[in-house]
Design a protein around this motif. Structure first.
Motif, PDB file in Angstrom:
ATOM      1  N   GLY A 129      46.516  40.429  33.637  1.00 24.70           N
ATOM      2  CA  GLY A 129      46.199  39.235  34.414  1.00 24.70           C
ATOM      3  C   GLY A 129      45.075  39.480  35.396  1.00 24.70           C
ATOM      4  N   ASN A 130      44.593  38.387  36.014  1.00 28.27           N
ATOM      5  CA  ASN A 130      43.700  38.531  37.160  1.00 28.27           C
ATOM      6  C   ASN A 130      44.429  39.321  38.235  1.00 28.27           C
ATOM      7  OD1 ASN A 130      41.597  36.813  36.135  1.00 28.27           O
ATOM      8  ND2 ASN A 130      42.869  35.047  36.653  1.00 28.27           N
ATOM      9  N   PHE A 131      43.692  39.984  39.126  1.00 31.62           N
ATOM     10  CA  PHE A 131      44.400  40.801  40.117  1.00 31.62           C
ATOM     11  C   PHE A 131      45.255  39.957  41.048  1.00 31.62           C
ATOM     12  CE2 PHE A 131      39.971  40.443  41.661  1.00 31.62           C
ATOM     13  CZ  PHE A 131      40.155  39.824  42.892  1.00 31.62           C
ATOM     14  N   PHE A 132      44.931  38.654  41.213  1.00 36.32           N
ATOM     15  CA  PHE A 132      45.786  37.782  42.013  1.00 36.32           C
ATOM     16  C   PHE A 132      47.141  37.560  41.331  1.00 36.32           C
ATOM     17  CE2 PHE A 132      41.528  36.218  43.422  1.00 36.32           C
ATOM     18  CZ  PHE A 132      41.657  36.542  44.754  1.00 36.32           C
ATOM     19  N   ASP A 133      47.157  37.659  39.999  1.00 35.20           N
ATOM     20  CA  ASP A 133      48.349  37.321  39.219  1.00 35.20           C
ATOM     21  C   ASP A 133      49.116  38.552  38.747  1.00 35.20           C
ATOM     22  OD1 ASP A 133      47.278  34.689  39.342  1.00 35.20           O
ATOM     23  OD2 ASP A 133      46.054  35.124  37.580  1.00 35.20           O
ATOM     24  N   TYR A 164      39.551  33.097  38.511  1.00 38.10           N
ATOM     25  CA  TYR A 164      39.411  33.836  37.270  1.00 38.10           C
ATOM     26  C   TYR A 164      38.447  35.010  37.466  1.00 38.10           C
ATOM     27  CZ  TYR A 164      40.828  29.098  35.922  1.00 38.10           C
ATOM     28  OH  TYR A 164      41.446  27.884  35.850  1.00 38.10           O
ATOM     29  N   THR A 165      38.711  36.101  36.755  1.00 39.62           N
ATOM     30  CA  THR A 165      37.840  37.271  36.882  1.00 39.62           C
ATOM     31  C   THR A 165      37.131  37.559  35.562  1.00 39.62           C
ATOM     32  OG1 THR A 165      39.628  38.805  36.287  1.00 39.62           O
ATOM     33  CG2 THR A 165      39.345  38.302  38.631  1.00 39.62           C
ATOM     34  N   ARG A 166      35.913  38.054  35.662  1.00 36.88           N
ATOM     35  CA  ARG A 166      35.148  38.413  34.463  1.00 36.88           C
ATOM     36  C   ARG A 166      35.846  39.527  33.692  1.00 36.88           C
ATOM     37  NH1 ARG A 166      31.144  37.650  38.373  1.00 36.88           N
ATOM     38  NH2 ARG A 166      29.717  35.922  37.926  1.00 36.88           N
ATOM     39  N   THR A 167      36.487  40.434  34.424  1.00 35.34           N
ATOM     40  CA  THR A 167      37.163  41.556  33.770  1.00 35.34           C
ATOM     41  C   THR A 167      38.231  41.074  32.803  1.00 35.34           C
ATOM     42  OG1 THR A 167      36.826  42.872  35.769  1.00 35.34           O
ATOM     43  CG2 THR A 167      38.414  43.706  34.172  1.00 35.34           C
ATOM     44  N   LEU A 168      39.024  40.093  33.232  1.00 31.86           N
ATOM     45  CA  LEU A 168      40.066  39.571  32.349  1.00 31.86           C
ATOM     46  C   LEU A 168      39.453  38.859  31.153  1.00 31.86           C
ATOM     47  CD1 LEU A 168      43.037  39.071  31.724  1.00 31.86           C
ATOM     48  CD2 LEU A 168      42.905  36.985  33.092  1.00 31.86           C
ATOM     49  N   MET A 169      38.392  38.077  31.372  1.00 28.54           N
ATOM     50  CA  MET A 169      37.754  37.372  30.259  1.00 28.54           C
ATOM     51  C   MET A 169      37.219  38.369  29.229  1.00 28.54           C
ATOM     52  SD  MET A 169      38.468  34.455  31.305  1.00 28.54           S
ATOM     53  CE  MET A 169      39.533  34.693  32.724  1.00 28.54           C
ATOM     54  N   ASP A 170      36.615  39.460  29.702  1.00 29.04           N
ATOM     55  CA  ASP A 170      36.100  40.494  28.793  1.00 29.04           C
ATOM     56  C   ASP A 170      37.237  41.131  28.000  1.00 29.04           C
ATOM     57  OD1 ASP A 170      33.575  40.014  29.745  1.00 29.04           O
ATOM     58  OD2 ASP A 170      33.533  41.739  31.101  1.00 29.04           O
ATOM     59  N   THR A 171      38.360  41.379  28.669  1.00 27.64           N
ATOM     60  CA  THR A 171      39.520  41.981  28.000  1.00 27.64           C
ATOM     61  C   THR A 171      40.023  41.088  26.873  1.00 27.64           C
ATOM     62  OG1 THR A 171      40.219  43.179  29.984  1.00 27.64           O
ATOM     63  CG2 THR A 171      41.911  42.736  28.331  1.00 27.64           C
ATOM     64  N   LEU A 172      40.129  39.798  27.145  1.00 26.59           N
ATOM     65  CA  LEU A 172      40.639  38.867  26.136  1.00 26.59           C
ATOM     66  C   LEU A 172      39.671  38.728  24.964  1.00 26.59           C
ATOM     67  CD1 LEU A 172      42.158  36.058  28.401  1.00 26.59           C
ATOM     68  CD2 LEU A 172      43.263  38.087  27.449  1.00 26.59           C
TER      69      LEU A 172
END
Length: 279
Positions: free
Chosen positions: A136-140, A189-197
């Motif tokens: 997840g995003n670091f907030f989540d 939303y974070t770019r890191t999570l989008m890249d992971t998905l």
């Protein structure tokens, strides 16, 4: 809130000098008045408690408590999301009751909008996966850890996927078509999570996304999207509806994989007993 401000403004010329001090404080710090006793309000502007009470009566209220409850409600309405505003709280409700009503509204909205067939597909995929990764995003990430922890206890073969760690790159290297990523993607939303998905999708893994909107940037990489709203009252996000949805998923998994889950939880309980963990 605007009607209350107009009421005080219209009455201002009729206030005594001491009452004008209270009105000035109201314009500057309405939140202080909303959550402070009349005595504290009086001390702030150097007038008596009875002067504060008479000021609210001059505005047409029976007393300070009624005025304070009205002010709390007005402040809450100003900050609650659109769903809450469509069903404004009653005038006799407290600020706390208004906030709880907002969470109830978000659960009712989930009940009305959830696609149960899609939910069952998610449960089926989670159950059948060889390996499950939760991220997840670091907030989540707190939500992700809670849900991932239960899946690990109930089904096994579940791991947290935290971008940037050494384990993360090993997990991404091994990811394949028989694996599932469950991602929590709520603002911001974070770019890191989008890249992971996106990488997971390229590797053929199943991607399940829990997010706040079909328009979420995470949705484009998902095979299944579970949409659930997050209330942002007073700039503090409430994930009540998200927890309700996750609990439903967990219960569906428990029913679908009852024998397996029961066995896994029994093994876990035996380990607790063996280690004498609980009092």
């Amino acid at each position: 809130m605007q009607d209350l401000l107009r009421n005080v403004s219209a009455s201002y010329k009729d206030f005594s000098a001491r009452q004008k001090k209270i009105a000035d404080l109201f314009f500057r710090e309405p939140i202080f008045i909303a959550f402070s006793p009349a005595l504290e309000v009086g001390k702030r502007v150097q007038v008596s408690e009875s002067t504060v009470i008479r000021w609210t009566q001059k505005l047409g209220y029976r007393g300070y408590t009624e005025f304070q409850h009205t002010l709390q409600r007005k402040l809450a309405e100003e900050r609650l999301d659109n769903a809450q505003q469509e069903q404004p709280a009653g005038a006799d409700q407290s600020f706390l009751e208004n906030l709880l009503d907002a969470d109830i509204t978000s659960i009712l909205k989930l009940k009305q909008t959830i696609d149960e067939e899609n939910l069952l597909q998610v449960v089926d995929r989670i159950s059948k996966s060889e390996r499950r990764y939760v991220t997840g995003n670091f907030f989540d990430f707190g939500l992700a850890q809670w849900f991932g922890g239960w899946l690990g206890s109930a089904l096994g073969n579940t791991a947290m996927m935290q971008p940037g760690t050494a384990a993360y790159y090993g997990q991404m290297a091994e990811l394949g078509p028989h694996d599932t990523i469950i991602a929590f993607a709520f603002p911001r939303y974070t770019r890191t999570l989008m890249d992971t998905l996106e990488q997971a999708k390229r590797k053929g893994a199943e991607v399940i996304v829990l997010t706040d909107s079909e328009e979420s940037p995470a949705a484009k990489s998902a095979d299944n999207v579970l949409v659930v709203s997050v209330n942002a009252n007073l700039n503090i996000d409430s994930y009540t509806a998200v927890h309700a949805l996750l609990t439903s998923v967990m219960r569906f998994v428990y029913v679908k994989e009852h024998a397996k889950v029961k066995e896994k939880l029994a093994q876990l309980e035996a380990a607790y007993t063996d280690q004498d963990i609980f009092i």
